[in-house]
Scaffold this motif. Structure first.
Motif, PDB file in Angstrom:
ATOM      1  N   TRP A  96     -15.647  29.102 -37.594  1.00  0.00           N
ATOM      2  CA  TRP A  96     -14.396  29.099 -38.358  1.00  0.00           C
ATOM      3  C   TRP A  96     -13.759  30.463 -38.286  1.00  0.00           C
ATOM      4  CZ3 TRP A  96     -11.609  25.382 -40.572  1.00  0.00           C
ATOM      5  CH2 TRP A  96     -12.204  24.145 -40.771  1.00  0.00           C
ATOM      6  N   ASN A  97     -12.454  30.495 -38.258  1.00  0.00           N
ATOM      7  CA  ASN A  97     -11.731  31.758 -38.322  1.00  0.00           C
ATOM      8  C   ASN A  97     -10.417  31.533 -39.069  1.00  0.00           C
ATOM      9  OD1 ASN A  97      -9.818  30.711 -36.476  1.00  0.00           O
ATOM     10  ND2 ASN A  97     -11.075  31.381 -34.749  1.00  0.00           N
ATOM     11  N   ALA A  98      -9.699  32.592 -39.304  1.00  0.00           N
ATOM     12  CA  ALA A  98      -8.463  32.502 -40.091  1.00  0.00           C
ATOM     13  C   ALA A  98      -7.425  31.609 -39.410  1.00  0.00           C
ATOM     14  CB  ALA A  98      -7.891  33.898 -40.326  1.00  0.00           C
ATOM     15  N   ALA A  99      -7.342  31.666 -38.112  1.00  0.00           N
ATOM     16  CA  ALA A  99      -6.362  30.848 -37.389  1.00  0.00           C
ATOM     17  C   ALA A  99      -6.661  29.363 -37.559  1.00  0.00           C
ATOM     18  CB  ALA A  99      -6.355  31.225 -35.911  1.00  0.00           C
ATOM     19  N   LEU A 100      -7.952  29.027 -37.565  1.00  0.00           N
ATOM     20  CA  LEU A 100      -8.339  27.620 -37.734  1.00  0.00           C
ATOM     21  C   LEU A 100      -8.014  27.134 -39.145  1.00  0.00           C
ATOM     22  CD1 LEU A 100      -9.544  25.284 -36.186  1.00  0.00           C
ATOM     23  CD2 LEU A 100     -11.807  26.043 -36.887  1.00  0.00           C
ATOM     24  N   HIS A 101      -8.259  27.979 -40.141  1.00  0.00           N
ATOM     25  CA  HIS A 101      -7.897  27.639 -41.521  1.00  0.00           C
ATOM     26  C   HIS A 101      -6.390  27.406 -41.642  1.00  0.00           C
ATOM     27  CE1 HIS A 101     -11.502  28.042 -43.979  1.00  0.00           C
ATOM     28  NE2 HIS A 101     -11.898  28.988 -43.133  1.00  0.00           N
ATOM     29  N   THR A 102      -5.612  28.290 -41.062  1.00  0.00           N
ATOM     30  CA  THR A 102      -4.154  28.170 -41.113  1.00  0.00           C
ATOM     31  C   THR A 102      -3.696  26.902 -40.404  1.00  0.00           C
ATOM     32  OG1 THR A 102      -3.974  30.576 -41.139  1.00  0.00           O
ATOM     33  CG2 THR A 102      -1.985  29.342 -40.560  1.00  0.00           C
ATOM     34  N   ALA A 103      -4.261  26.632 -39.244  1.00  0.00           N
ATOM     35  CA  ALA A 103      -3.890  25.437 -38.485  1.00  0.00           C
ATOM     36  C   ALA A 103      -4.222  24.168 -39.271  1.00  0.00           C
ATOM     37  CB  ALA A 103      -4.595  25.427 -37.131  1.00  0.00           C
TER      38      ALA A 103
ATOM     39  N   CYS B 281      -1.671  23.777 -42.099  1.00  0.00           N
ATOM     40  CA  CYS B 281      -0.377  23.322 -41.562  1.00  0.00           C
ATOM     41  C   CYS B 281      -0.449  21.854 -41.149  1.00  0.00           C
ATOM     42  CB  CYS B 281       0.025  24.187 -40.368  1.00  0.00           C
ATOM     43  SG  CYS B 281       0.484  25.866 -40.844  1.00  0.00           S
TER      44      CYS B 281
END
Length: 142
Positions: free
Chosen positions: A111-118, A121
């Motif tokens: 997991w990373n921040a980009a995956l959380h954001t995606a 969204c």
């Protein structure tokens, strides 16, 4: 229309219940313990027809529901409930598949921040699509 005459099953039950309550106070009989409960009987022929069309094993793999027949037998509220539940199941299956793919990706790559954001969204987009698809169905039904 199903059943006898021009009235739907729900309408006949409602009229019989009103006529019965003009002469007998069912809530008082239930409250005093003379009756345990009071429910209208089902029309076994109409219920058998509905069961034959609706409660079939092959429909497990289908989204089809006989909403018109459900409406005729049980009334607007029950038909609306099953229409909404069917729509809800379809829409949630899309989200479940997307969530499964994200979980598989996260399992292998973390997991990373980009995956959380995606993911956030995607859920917002899904909710918007859900609303835009449900609204015309409701408007058409009214």
């Amino acid at each position: 229309k199903t059943g006898i005459g021009v009235f739907r099953h729900e309408d006949r039950v409602r009229m019989m219940s009103q006529a019965l309550q003009e002469h007998i106070d069912l809530p008082q009989l239930v409250g005093s313990g003379i009756l345990t409960a009071a429910f209208p009987l089902h029309s076994s022929l109409e219920l058998q027809r509905l069961r034959h069309e609706w409660a079939r094993l092959h429909l497990v793999w289908s989204w089809a529901q006989p909403l018109e027949k459900i409406h005729e037998y049980f009334g607007e509220q029950v038909a609306f409930y099953f229409a909404w539940m069917g729509f809800q199941a379809k829409m949630l299956s899309i989200l479940a598949i997307a969530g499964g793919l994200v979980e598989a990706w996260a399992f292998f790559h973390g997991w990373n921040a980009a995956l959380h954001t995606a993911c956030g969204c995607a859920v917002v987009l899904w909710a918007n699509i859900y609303y835009r698809m449900w609204r015309p169905l409701v408007n058409r039904a009214m």
